[in-house]
Scaffold this active site. Structure first.
Site, mmCIF file in Angstrom:
data_model
loop_
_atom_site.group_PDB
_atom_site.id
_atom_site.type_symbol
_atom_site.label_atom_id
_atom_site.label_comp_id
_atom_site.label_asym_id
_atom_site.label_seq_id
_atom_site.Cartn_x
_atom_site.Cartn_y
_atom_site.Cartn_z
ATOM 1 N N SER B 221 0.988 -1.343 -0.114
ATOM 2 C CA SER B 221 0.108 -0.150 -0.072
ATOM 3 C C SER B 221 0.900 1.265 0.030
ATOM 4 O O SER B 221 1.915 1.200 0.280
ATOM 5 C CB SER B 221 -0.994 -0.067 1.182
ATOM 6 O OG SER B 221 -0.216 0.032 2.185
ATOM 7 N N ARG B 222 0.224 2.345 -0.303
ATOM 8 C CA ARG B 222 0.798 3.679 -0.269
ATOM 9 C C ARG B 222 0.664 3.921 1.298
ATOM 10 O O ARG B 222 -0.121 3.293 2.346
ATOM 11 C CB ARG B 222 0.159 4.755 -0.944
ATOM 12 C CG ARG B 222 0.351 4.437 -2.458
ATOM 13 C CD ARG B 222 0.210 5.657 -3.093
ATOM 14 N NE ARG B 222 0.271 5.267 -4.540
ATOM 15 C CZ ARG B 222 1.179 5.434 -5.233
ATOM 16 N NH1 ARG B 222 2.517 5.825 -4.715
ATOM 17 N NH2 ARG B 222 1.207 5.239 -6.656
ATOM 18 N N ALA B 223 1.466 4.767 1.934
ATOM 19 C CA ALA B 223 1.345 5.414 3.108
ATOM 20 C C ALA B 223 -0.016 5.637 3.665
ATOM 21 O O ALA B 223 -0.841 6.422 2.745
ATOM 22 C CB ALA B 223 2.128 6.385 3.583
ATOM 23 N N SER B 226 1.479 6.962 7.986
ATOM 24 C CA SER B 226 2.745 7.180 8.149
ATOM 25 C C SER B 226 3.442 8.242 6.960
ATOM 26 O O SER B 226 2.924 8.430 6.011
ATOM 27 C CB SER B 226 3.553 5.798 7.955
ATOM 28 O OG SER B 226 3.623 5.317 6.429
ATOM 29 N N THR B 230 5.977 1.367 1.686
ATOM 30 C CA THR B 230 6.637 0.403 0.704
ATOM 31 C C THR B 230 6.492 1.172 -0.855
ATOM 32 O O THR B 230 7.362 1.258 -1.524
ATOM 33 C CB THR B 230 6.614 -0.967 0.834
ATOM 34 O OG1 THR B 230 7.038 -1.388 2.078
ATOM 35 C CG2 THR B 230 7.404 -1.708 -0.167
ATOM 36 N N ASP B 283 -6.916 2.020 14.418
ATOM 37 C CA ASP B 283 -6.099 0.564 13.987
ATOM 38 C C ASP B 283 -6.253 -0.347 15.110
ATOM 39 O O ASP B 283 -5.412 -0.810 15.775
ATOM 40 C CB ASP B 283 -4.697 1.227 13.911
ATOM 41 C CG ASP B 283 -3.966 0.241 12.869
ATOM 42 O OD1 ASP B 283 -4.544 -0.551 12.206
ATOM 43 O OD2 ASP B 283 -2.740 0.308 12.764
ATOM 44 N N SER B 291 -7.954 -6.370 7.755
ATOM 45 C CA SER B 291 -7.316 -5.617 6.644
ATOM 46 C C SER B 291 -5.921 -6.484 6.272
ATOM 47 O O SER B 291 -6.210 -6.677 4.851
ATOM 48 C CB SER B 291 -6.882 -4.320 7.301
ATOM 49 O OG SER B 291 -6.038 -3.626 6.298
ATOM 50 N N LYS B 315 2.883 0.748 17.818
ATOM 51 C CA LYS B 315 1.685 0.397 18.007
ATOM 52 C C LYS B 315 1.298 -0.657 19.266
ATOM 53 O O LYS B 315 0.492 -0.577 19.767
ATOM 54 C CB LYS B 315 0.884 -0.493 16.606
ATOM 55 C CG LYS B 315 0.811 0.595 15.595
ATOM 56 C CD LYS B 315 0.209 -0.111 14.300
ATOM 57 C CE LYS B 315 0.062 0.943 13.307
ATOM 58 N NZ LYS B 315 -0.701 0.258 11.958
#
Lengths: 532, 532
Positions: B221-223, B226, B230, B283, B291, B315
């Protein structure tokens, strides 16, 4: 004017002077975003590209010394906003209060002050008085997006708030709005927690109690999830949207009024919270208590009779649950300095016969006129509640209230007072004997003979809403039989009125899936927990 | 093509044929409503007036045999929608798939099928497999408003879901999207639950494991919250948005890839849920497990190494919490038929030196190049994780994975494989020894001499995001000292890079409020719970 208005203390602007800002021309984007401030930027706008905004991120807008927060929507059409313009939704535009075309600056907003407190509530923590103050102020000032609002509402759902947190929430809701002071020691009100269709007792209690001479400046809401609120029903008879000055005159002259509370800007955070509670049908104890008591305290009430109906399809379904809710109301009312008398009532079925503004106005007027067709359950309940309000009068002995109320109603003094209030607010033509009802109708009939053993409040309300109520005042459900009535197979149980074919069809489909009525044996009628 | 794609089973249209409908001309309203279908009607449109719609109510739109649900916004400007037009937001317009100007009908929608299940979850009930199936399908098909989505997310927050409910949710999320089958018995993946800045191990683990010969079709995924995902970091080196056919060729040729997962339409409900989880920073364990595992199963993975970092600002903050989360992952993975190896790692501080896409790409390339400036913690962690993935190979003995991974990295075979993958995906120019960093910089320095005893992952991530990462890839934070380092008073602790003055200023203010570093005595450095 006999009422004094205290405005909430404004917060200083929190502009961040170190951040460079670009100027854009303001443009009103005529989209009704319903209590959410939305800002629109063109995707190719230099500011959007430079500032690193993200979709749905929060932006701070400054113009002419004012500032607001808004949620950002990105637009790809010059007809909505140009590349050198900043669009604002109607809510946001009104809140900023600056003319179309005026220059404004926009920058990434720091999150609203209270976001940390919201996150802590989401994590299950208990919040402080200061936390609730900050959250409620941010909500009232439209700093929260719909997502954040919903998160707050759901995180406070069910029993997530302890009773002191409910008090903090209530107090914060009062603090962020206007507050009225009527300059009398006894300012009475009555309120029902809702959920019972047709339950229009306020329109009887106000004229009875005002005729007794007690100050009863009643402001009501419109329907939120029900087929009619008191304001919707009163609006069949009279104007209800009156300036506060005019209301104060009416209250001075007649000791009472029946108006819509929205114009008074009492507990503005409540109106914002309702915009998400409504679609989710959320009505948790804490939120109910804060919503009701904050409005009453802000409206200047000193003494309140609160009606909690119990029944299998009421909001409260058992006596222990009712007692728990009663204690929460009592705790918060005491902390807020409000005298409270809770009355637990029979919520097994709708009150009266009509469900929908015009039908309910008909029932109310029948009771006031002492018409033989008047629904007796509505009359009895109104008399008992009026009696409890009258017993706040230090000159009335405990137990005497009911008789005083009945005398006022039977003598026609309640009707005379109601007519005076209707005239003063601005009378509308209404013939209670021949009310104009939606012309499209169908009847729902008993599938077999027997006794009415159940009427589902929720399903009757749903059918009335699908038929168009309250938006179409002539629409609704007219109940022809109540609990305990013997009915023959094929006998009509209720009649549905609508004004538009689509509404009629929706109501017909819903009543086809479930009529809301149960027909059984005489010994299956559920017993009432309470006398009325 | 060596990958087979299974499309989700479509639902039959649920049109309600009995309801009369009016026809309006469709109009694309170019507003990006971010995963919410919005319909726009003019307040004076005959349909709006006749149908009894309410603001934010849900409408059903039919055109050319297709239908969608949308949330209604009311408009007062003919330039946005005319009185005989029906406007649709970009998402809704694309989903309906009918041309501008085509006739469409609009009617009040019945609530989405799953609304009853949502209300039961709001009331605290446990939901069934069928309930989760219905909710997730409605979410993936954009039948939920932002309010309803948020309510679902918050009602499933914290420990509201039991482990079987988490499995039901995961399975439902897989069922409503595409599913890939690579036709190999061993398809590996690795994943970190996130929260540790700079932690770009995937870009090392993939080339190492692919060079070992195992199939590793990595989609990332994109951020979300964060400063870099990656996909954002890989995009500094190569194209990441590739059609699935091209990805499959690359995987066939090189046994691995490093691509953005969005184009594959795996677990589409997850993308919708993230649109509300992100602004709320939610989260929860259940949502995290559903997810992550739904994406992996849908992508065709058979074996997964999962990295759970522990640390005071990670986390997961304690070993018991990590063990609880591990067991939940293991339970759901087993029910989903996915082999899972959980690795608990040291999350006391960021991994590597750079935080932000370009800075992290630099660190990754330094490790692959065996450059003396390579951050050793990133190298060690990547080798250990790669070793665990390699131990899924039935021909590798337990404990041998690390050595095999180290040989592949030290020999340059990992670099060669990475370069081949970069070339295949579409190389971008990147000089890891002289990366183009944001030209606006400031340094944060030690207030006094001592030892670095704490680095706040959250605050470092926040500063990097405010500086512009990941939207501005050149922006971020470059850490010059890590835990345990001795620093002199005034020595620079980290350098912030930005490309825009406003970003720099936001980052400077945030680091001024809290630098994220604690300087203390050598014996105050917190001990790691785990070896790496």
């Amino acid at each position: 004017m006999n009422v004094e208005v205290t405005e909430p203390v404004p917060r200083p602007a929190s502009a961040n002077p170190d951040v460079p800002r670009s100027q854009l021309a303001l443009r009103r984007v005529a989209i009704d975003t319903w209590q959410e401030n939305v800002a629109f930027l063109h995707r190719d706008c230099a500011v959007y590209r430079a500032e690193g905004f993200q979709a749905l991120s929060k932006v701070e807008i400054h113009a002419n010394g004012n500032h607001i927060l808004a949620t950002l929507n990105v637009v790809d059409d010059d007809a909505i906003v140009g590349r050198d313009e900043l669009g604002l939704s109607e809510d946001a535009f009104a809140q900023l209060g600056v003319a179309n075309g005026h220059l404004a600056s926009v920058a990434q907003a720091e999150p609203p002050e209270s976001m940390g407190a919201l996150f802590r509530k989401l994590a299950g923590e208990r919040l402080s008085r200061a936390d609730f103050g900050a959250i409620v102020r941010d909500i009232a000032e439209h700093h929260y997006s719909k997502i954040e609002l919903t998160a707050f509402v759901v995180a406070c759902n069910r029993d997530e708030l302890d009773r002191e947190e409910v008090y903090f929430l209530t107090d914060a809701m009062v603090a962020c709005g206007r507050r009225l002071d009527w300059h009398e020691p006894l300012v009475v009100d009555k309120h029902c927690i809702g959920g019972i269709p047709g339950n229009r007792t306020s329109m009887l209690v106000v004229p009875i109690v005002a005729a007794h001479g007690m100050l009863f400046p009643k402001t009501s809401s419109r329907a939120i999830t029900s087929p009619a609120g008191t304001a919707d029903t009163m609006e069949v008879l009279a104007e209800v949207e009156l300036p506060l000055e005019r209301l104060a005159e009416i209250v001075r002259d007649y000791r009472g009024c029946l108006a819509w509370g929205g114009t008074a800007q009492l507990s503005p955070a409540d109106d914002v919270l309702i915009s998400v509670e409504r679609p989710l049908a959320i009505d948790s104890p804490g939120q109910m208590v804060a919503s009701i008591l904050s409005k009453k305290v802000a409206a200047g009430s000193t003494h309140l009779v609160l009606d909690i109906p119990i029944g299998p399809t009421a909001k409260v379904r058992s006596m222990p649950e009712a007692q728990r809710l009663r204690r929460l109301f009592e705790y918060v009312a005491r902390r807020m300095g409000l005298a409270l008398d809770v009355v637990i009532t029979d919520g097994r079925q709708p009150i009266g016969n009509g469900v929908g503004p015009v039908l309910e106005a008909r029932d109310v007027m029948r009771v006031l006129q002492n018409d033989p067709a008047a629904p007796n359950d509505l009359r009895q309940k109104a008399l008992r509640l009026a009696g409890r309000v009258i017993e706040f009068d230090p000159d009335v002995r405990g137990g005497d209230g009911f008789g005083i109320a009945r005398d006022i109603l039977d003598s026609g003094r309640a009707l005379a007072r109601m007519n005076a209030i209707i005239e003063a607010q601005g009378s509308k033509h209404f013939d209670y004997q021949h009310p104009a009802l939606g012309a499209l109708t169908f009847e729902v009939c008993a599938p077999h003979s027997g006794v009415v053993t159940g009427i589902d409040n929720f399903q009757i309300a749903r059918i009335a809403r699908l038929a168009g109520a309250p938006k179409v005042p002539q629409a609704g459900v007219d109940l022809l039989h109540k609990l305990g009535d013997q009915v023959a197979a094929g006998a009509p149980l209720y009649r549905v009125h609508a004004s538009y074919p689509a509404d009629l069809e929706f109501a017909r489909q819903a009543s086809g899936r479930s009529s809301g009525y149960t027909i059984g044996a005489a010994d299956e009628v559920p017993q009432a927990f309470v006398e009325f």
